[in-house]
Design a protein around this motif. Sequence first.
Motif, PDB file in Angstrom:
ATOM      1  N   SER A  37       0.852  -1.173   0.000  1.00 43.54           N
ATOM      2  CA  SER A  37       0.000   0.000   0.000  1.00 43.54           C
ATOM      3  C   SER A  37       0.896   1.234   0.000  1.00 43.54           C
ATOM      4  N   CYS A  38       0.293   2.397  -0.005  1.00 43.06           N
ATOM      5  CA  CYS A  38       1.049   3.638   0.058  1.00 43.06           C
ATOM      6  C   CYS A  38       0.212   4.648   0.842  1.00 43.06           C
ATOM      7  N   ASP A  39       0.796   5.774   1.175  1.00 44.13           N
ATOM      8  CA  ASP A  39       0.094   6.770   1.987  1.00 44.13           C
ATOM      9  C   ASP A  39      -1.226   7.207   1.352  1.00 44.13           C
ATOM     10  N   GLU A  40      -1.215   7.394   0.032  1.00 40.79           N
ATOM     11  CA  GLU A  40      -2.434   7.845  -0.654  1.00 40.79           C
ATOM     12  C   GLU A  40      -3.545   6.795  -0.577  1.00 40.79           C
ATOM     13  N   LEU A  41      -3.200   5.522  -0.746  1.00 42.10           N
ATOM     14  CA  LEU A  41      -4.220   4.466  -0.641  1.00 42.10           C
ATOM     15  C   LEU A  41      -4.708   4.321   0.795  1.00 42.10           C
ATOM     16  N   GLU A  42      -3.820   4.495   1.752  1.00 41.45           N
ATOM     17  CA  GLU A  42      -4.246   4.455   3.157  1.00 41.45           C
ATOM     18  C   GLU A  42      -5.241   5.574   3.433  1.00 41.45           C
ATOM     19  N   GLU A  43      -4.945   6.759   2.928  1.00 43.30           N
ATOM     20  CA  GLU A  43      -5.849   7.896   3.095  1.00 43.30           C
ATOM     21  C   GLU A  43      -7.176   7.665   2.378  1.00 43.30           C
ATOM     22  N   LEU A  44      -7.105   7.181   1.149  1.00 40.81           N
ATOM     23  CA  LEU A  44      -8.317   6.960   0.357  1.00 40.81           C
ATOM     24  C   LEU A  44      -9.226   5.917   0.999  1.00 40.81           C
ATOM     25  N   THR A  45      -8.669   4.804   1.456  1.00 40.36           N
ATOM     26  CA  THR A  45      -9.512   3.774   2.066  1.00 40.36           C
ATOM     27  C   THR A  45     -10.074   4.237   3.411  1.00 40.36           C
ATOM     28  N   ALA A  46      -9.311   5.037   4.153  1.00 43.97           N
ATOM     29  CA  ALA A  46      -9.833   5.592   5.409  1.00 43.97           C
ATOM     30  C   ALA A  46     -10.977   6.561   5.128  1.00 43.97           C
ATOM     31  N   LEU A  47     -10.811   7.409   4.125  1.00 44.19           N
ATOM     32  CA  LEU A  47     -11.888   8.331   3.742  1.00 44.19           C
ATOM     33  C   LEU A  47     -13.118   7.564   3.261  1.00 44.19           C
ATOM     34  N   ALA A  48     -12.903   6.493   2.529  1.00 38.94           N
ATOM     35  CA  ALA A  48     -14.025   5.679   2.041  1.00 38.94           C
ATOM     36  C   ALA A  48     -14.816   5.117   3.212  1.00 38.94           C
ATOM     37  N   ARG A  49     -14.125   4.591   4.214  1.00 38.13           N
ATOM     38  CA  ARG A  49     -14.820   4.068   5.397  1.00 38.13           C
ATOM     39  C   ARG A  49     -15.530   5.190   6.142  1.00 38.13           C
ATOM     40  N   HIS A  50     -14.887   6.344   6.225  1.00 36.86           N
ATOM     41  CA  HIS A  50     -15.517   7.501   6.881  1.00 36.86           C
ATOM     42  C   HIS A  50     -16.779   7.935   6.129  1.00 36.86           C
ATOM     43  N   ALA A  51     -16.765   7.764   4.819  1.00 31.98           N
ATOM     44  CA  ALA A  51     -17.914   8.150   3.985  1.00 31.98           C
ATOM     45  C   ALA A  51     -19.023   7.108   3.985  1.00 31.98           C
ATOM     46  N   GLY A  52     -18.837   6.017   4.721  1.00 28.89           N
ATOM     47  CA  GLY A  52     -19.900   5.035   4.844  1.00 28.89           C
ATOM     48  C   GLY A  52     -19.647   3.689   4.201  1.00 28.89           C
ATOM     49  N   ALA A  53     -18.453   3.464   3.649  1.00 29.70           N
ATOM     50  CA  ALA A  53     -18.162   2.153   3.079  1.00 29.70           C
ATOM     51  C   ALA A  53     -18.083   1.128   4.200  1.00 29.70           C
ATOM     52  N   TYR A  54     -18.660  -0.026   3.967  1.00 33.76           N
ATOM     53  CA  TYR A  54     -18.541  -1.126   4.930  1.00 33.76           C
ATOM     54  C   TYR A  54     -17.102  -1.627   4.967  1.00 33.76           C
ATOM     55  N   GLY A  55     -16.453  -1.585   3.821  1.00 32.94           N
ATOM     56  CA  GLY A  55     -15.073  -2.006   3.714  1.00 32.94           C
ATOM     57  C   GLY A  55     -14.435  -1.326   2.528  1.00 32.94           C
TER      58      GLY A  55
ATOM     59  N   LYS B  42     -14.453  15.221  -3.463  1.00 32.51           N
ATOM     60  CA  LYS B  42     -14.180  16.458  -2.712  1.00 32.51           C
ATOM     61  C   LYS B  42     -13.015  16.291  -1.738  1.00 32.51           C
ATOM     62  N   GLU B  43     -13.028  15.232  -0.960  1.00 30.55           N
ATOM     63  CA  GLU B  43     -12.070  15.084   0.129  1.00 30.55           C
ATOM     64  C   GLU B  43     -10.728  14.461  -0.271  1.00 30.55           C
ATOM     65  N   PHE B  44     -10.705  13.726  -1.367  1.00 32.38           N
ATOM     66  CA  PHE B  44      -9.447  13.115  -1.781  1.00 32.38           C
ATOM     67  C   PHE B  44      -8.953  13.672  -3.115  1.00 32.38           C
ATOM     68  N   TYR B  45      -9.759  13.536  -4.148  1.00 34.63           N
ATOM     69  CA  TYR B  45      -9.294  13.885  -5.490  1.00 34.63           C
ATOM     70  C   TYR B  45      -9.077  15.375  -5.679  1.00 34.63           C
ATOM     71  N   ALA B  46      -9.903  16.216  -5.095  1.00 29.30           N
ATOM     72  CA  ALA B  46      -9.694  17.660  -5.218  1.00 29.30           C
ATOM     73  C   ALA B  46      -8.383  18.067  -4.539  1.00 29.30           C
ATOM     74  N   LYS B  47      -8.025  17.377  -3.492  1.00 29.53           N
ATOM     75  CA  LYS B  47      -6.788  17.651  -2.745  1.00 29.53           C
ATOM     76  C   LYS B  47      -5.551  17.156  -3.485  1.00 29.53           C
ATOM     77  N   HIS B  48      -5.604  15.921  -3.972  1.00 31.63           N
ATOM     78  CA  HIS B  48      -4.434  15.309  -4.603  1.00 31.63           C
ATOM     79  C   HIS B  48      -4.329  15.540  -6.106  1.00 31.63           C
ATOM     80  N   HIS B  49      -5.449  15.770  -6.745  1.00 36.85           N
ATOM     81  CA  HIS B  49      -5.469  15.939  -8.212  1.00 36.85           C
ATOM     82  C   HIS B  49      -6.386  17.109  -8.595  1.00 36.85           C
ATOM     83  N   PRO B  50      -6.037  18.319  -8.182  1.00 32.44           N
ATOM     84  CA  PRO B  50      -6.937  19.463  -8.406  1.00 32.44           C
ATOM     85  C   PRO B  50      -7.122  19.837  -9.872  1.00 32.44           C
ATOM     86  N   ASP B  51      -6.245  19.369 -10.749  1.00 36.65           N
ATOM     87  CA  ASP B  51      -6.350  19.726 -12.162  1.00 36.65           C
ATOM     88  C   ASP B  51      -7.245  18.798 -12.970  1.00 36.65           C
TER      89      ASP B  51
END
Length: 155
Positions: free
Chosen positions: A72-90, A120-129
């Motif tokens: 894994s990498c920091d970005e995937l760790e952040e993305l999967t944590a945000l996904a769970r925060h957004a309501g993903a079961y897994g 909004k929470e991941f892609y706008a931050k990491h890939h604003p273009d």
Amino acid sequence: IFHLYRRAKHVYTEEMRAVAFRDTCEKAMRVQEKATGGDEHKAVIESKALFTQLGELMNQSQVSCHRLFDCSCDELEELTALARHAGAYGSRLTGAGWGGASVSLVSEDRVPEFISYLKKEFYAKHHPDLTEDQLDHAVFASAPSSGAAMFVGRL
């Protein structure tokens, strides 16, 4: 250092999780079949309990990929944590890892809100273009299907 023990432990436990995932799905289907007499229009599976079990297996996989296999990498760790925060079961990485993609288990009725949150929470931050069209190709919903099949016949 190859961390052979940790990586072997990941492979072994990942296989156990894959089998547990399959067994959980098959058990749910048997319960469904028994309760409905084969009438597929009568859905009786308790989806929240089922999704919680399946989601936990996905989350365990992500932890193992990160801590044991180092794929894994920091970005995937952040993305999967945000996904769970957004309501993903897994949520877990998919593919080969090392910065690839993720897959999340989300109730169908929450998908639009879920996708919007990740944009909004991941892609706008990491890939604003990225344009909205590009975002739509990066973040999208899919539904499970029966998967690969083999057809055997004679010519």
